[in-house]
Design a protein around this motif. Sequence first.
Motif, PDB file in Angstrom:
ATOM      1  N   MET A   1       0.857  -1.179   0.000  1.00  0.00           N
ATOM      2  CA  MET A   1       0.000   0.000   0.000  1.00  0.00           C
ATOM      3  C   MET A   1       0.900   1.238   0.000  1.00  0.00           C
ATOM      4  N   GLN A   2       0.623   2.168  -0.874  1.00  0.00           N
ATOM      5  CA  GLN A   2       1.397   3.400  -0.990  1.00  0.00           C
ATOM      6  C   GLN A   2       1.105   4.329   0.187  1.00  0.00           C
ATOM      7  N   LEU A   3       2.109   5.096   0.575  1.00  0.00           N
ATOM      8  CA  LEU A   3       1.958   6.031   1.692  1.00  0.00           C
ATOM      9  C   LEU A   3       0.844   7.035   1.419  1.00  0.00           C
ATOM     10  N   GLN A   4       0.767   7.533   0.198  1.00  0.00           N
ATOM     11  CA  GLN A   4      -0.284   8.496  -0.170  1.00  0.00           C
ATOM     12  C   GLN A   4      -1.667   7.894   0.093  1.00  0.00           C
ATOM     13  N   GLN A   5      -1.849   6.648  -0.284  1.00  0.00           N
ATOM     14  CA  GLN A   5      -3.136   5.973  -0.098  1.00  0.00           C
ATOM     15  C   GLN A   5      -3.429   5.777   1.392  1.00  0.00           C
ATOM     16  N   ILE A   6      -2.423   5.415   2.157  1.00  0.00           N
ATOM     17  CA  ILE A   6      -2.604   5.243   3.600  1.00  0.00           C
ATOM     18  C   ILE A   6      -3.024   6.566   4.232  1.00  0.00           C
ATOM     19  N   LEU A   7      -2.375   7.659   3.808  1.00  0.00           N
ATOM     20  CA  LEU A   7      -2.718   8.972   4.341  1.00  0.00           C
ATOM     21  C   LEU A   7      -4.162   9.346   4.012  1.00  0.00           C
ATOM     22  N   GLU A   8      -4.597   9.047   2.802  1.00  0.00           N
ATOM     23  CA  GLU A   8      -5.979   9.335   2.420  1.00  0.00           C
ATOM     24  C   GLU A   8      -6.954   8.509   3.249  1.00  0.00           C
ATOM     25  N   GLU A   9      -6.614   7.247   3.487  1.00  0.00           N
ATOM     26  CA  GLU A   9      -7.501   6.368   4.245  1.00  0.00           C
ATOM     27  C   GLU A   9      -7.576   6.724   5.721  1.00  0.00           C
ATOM     28  N   THR A  10      -6.574   7.425   6.227  1.00  0.00           N
ATOM     29  CA  THR A  10      -6.633   7.858   7.622  1.00  0.00           C
ATOM     30  C   THR A  10      -7.432   9.144   7.779  1.00  0.00           C
ATOM     31  N   GLY A  11      -7.911   9.692   6.670  1.00  0.00           N
ATOM     32  CA  GLY A  11      -8.789  10.857   6.734  1.00  0.00           C
ATOM     33  C   GLY A  11      -8.112  12.191   6.527  1.00  0.00           C
ATOM     34  N   LEU A  12      -6.855  12.186   6.097  1.00  0.00           N
ATOM     35  CA  LEU A  12      -6.184  13.453   5.838  1.00  0.00           C
ATOM     36  C   LEU A  12      -6.643  14.032   4.507  1.00  0.00           C
ATOM     37  N   ASP A  13      -6.739  15.356   4.447  1.00  0.00           N
ATOM     38  CA  ASP A  13      -7.102  15.987   3.173  1.00  0.00           C
ATOM     39  C   ASP A  13      -5.841  16.221   2.334  1.00  0.00           C
ATOM     40  N   ARG A  14      -6.036  16.707   1.142  1.00  0.00           N
ATOM     41  CA  ARG A  14      -4.944  16.875   0.164  1.00  0.00           C
ATOM     42  C   ARG A  14      -3.817  17.768   0.706  1.00  0.00           C
ATOM     43  N   ARG A  15      -4.166  18.862   1.345  1.00  0.00           N
ATOM     44  CA  ARG A  15      -3.148  19.782   1.864  1.00  0.00           C
ATOM     45  C   ARG A  15      -2.400  19.179   3.050  1.00  0.00           C
ATOM     46  N   GLU A  16      -3.127  18.489   3.914  1.00  0.00           N
ATOM     47  CA  GLU A  16      -2.469  17.837   5.041  1.00  0.00           C
ATOM     48  C   GLU A  16      -1.476  16.780   4.550  1.00  0.00           C
ATOM     49  N   ILE A  17      -1.859  16.058   3.521  1.00  0.00           N
ATOM     50  CA  ILE A  17      -0.977  15.040   2.953  1.00  0.00           C
ATOM     51  C   ILE A  17       0.279  15.688   2.384  1.00  0.00           C
ATOM     52  N   SER A  18       0.116  16.776   1.644  1.00  0.00           N
ATOM     53  CA  SER A  18       1.288  17.415   1.040  1.00  0.00           C
ATOM     54  C   SER A  18       2.222  17.985   2.101  1.00  0.00           C
ATOM     55  N   VAL A  19       1.682  18.541   3.176  1.00  0.00           N
ATOM     56  CA  VAL A  19       2.521  19.078   4.249  1.00  0.00           C
ATOM     57  C   VAL A  19       3.217  17.932   4.988  1.00  0.00           C
ATOM     58  N   TYR A  20       2.489  16.872   5.310  1.00  0.00           N
ATOM     59  CA  TYR A  20       3.103  15.740   6.006  1.00  0.00           C
ATOM     60  C   TYR A  20       4.246  15.156   5.179  1.00  0.00           C
ATOM     61  N   LEU A  21       4.015  14.951   3.888  1.00  0.00           N
ATOM     62  CA  LEU A  21       5.053  14.387   3.028  1.00  0.00           C
ATOM     63  C   LEU A  21       6.249  15.331   2.904  1.00  0.00           C
ATOM     64  N   THR A  43       1.576  31.095   5.754  1.00  0.00           N
ATOM     65  CA  THR A  43       0.619  31.396   6.817  1.00  0.00           C
ATOM     66  C   THR A  43      -0.400  30.274   6.984  1.00  0.00           C
ATOM     67  N   TYR A  44      -0.803  29.660   5.887  1.00  0.00           N
ATOM     68  CA  TYR A  44      -1.758  28.552   5.954  1.00  0.00           C
ATOM     69  C   TYR A  44      -1.076  27.287   6.460  1.00  0.00           C
ATOM     70  N   CYS A  45       0.212  27.169   6.218  1.00  0.00           N
ATOM     71  CA  CYS A  45       0.976  26.003   6.644  1.00  0.00           C
ATOM     72  C   CYS A  45       0.948  25.844   8.168  1.00  0.00           C
ATOM     73  N   TYR A  46       0.950  26.953   8.898  1.00  0.00           N
ATOM     74  CA  TYR A  46       0.882  26.889  10.360  1.00  0.00           C
ATOM     75  C   TYR A  46      -0.383  26.149  10.819  1.00  0.00           C
ATOM     76  N   ASP A  47      -1.515  26.472  10.207  1.00  0.00           N
ATOM     77  CA  ASP A  47      -2.777  25.826  10.572  1.00  0.00           C
ATOM     78  C   ASP A  47      -2.731  24.325  10.295  1.00  0.00           C
ATOM     79  N   ILE A  48      -2.175  23.964   9.157  1.00  0.00           N
ATOM     80  CA  ILE A  48      -2.093  22.555   8.785  1.00  0.00           C
ATOM     81  C   ILE A  48      -1.144  21.811   9.730  1.00  0.00           C
ATOM     82  N   LEU A  49      -0.013  22.421  10.046  1.00  0.00           N
ATOM     83  CA  LEU A  49       0.924  21.796  10.980  1.00  0.00           C
ATOM     84  C   LEU A  49       0.284  21.605  12.358  1.00  0.00           C
ATOM     85  N   ASP A  50      -0.489  22.581  12.802  1.00  0.00           N
ATOM     86  CA  ASP A  50      -1.195  22.452  14.082  1.00  0.00           C
ATOM     87  C   ASP A  50      -2.186  21.292  14.039  1.00  0.00           C
TER      88      ASP A  50
END
Length: 87
Positions: A1-21, A43-50
């Motif tokens: 299973m690809q990491l991207q797919q695992i991240l999607e299945e855990t409920g992360l949105d597209r921006r959260e996935i890109s920041v985590y990666l 500025t938006y990155c702070y919210d996603i990191l939080d």
Amino acid sequence: MQLQQILEETGLDRREISVYLAVLELGQSTVLPIAKKAGIKRTYCYDILDALEKKGLISFIVKSNRRRYSAEDPRKLRIRLNNQLIF
């Protein structure tokens, strides 16, 4: 299973996935390089990191009065996904 797919299945949105990666790839880093790597505004990155920190996927330390973020081990995601499937 690809990491991207695992991240999607855990409920992360597209921006959260890109920041985590981005944090995962950069290692311990400040917000500006993370935002650039993820392709989002700083500025938006702070919210996603939080949000990712609240989900237990990102942690930070303060060094020289600046937060340095690092990603938690991706294997934690598989455990989290397995726990979601059980319940």
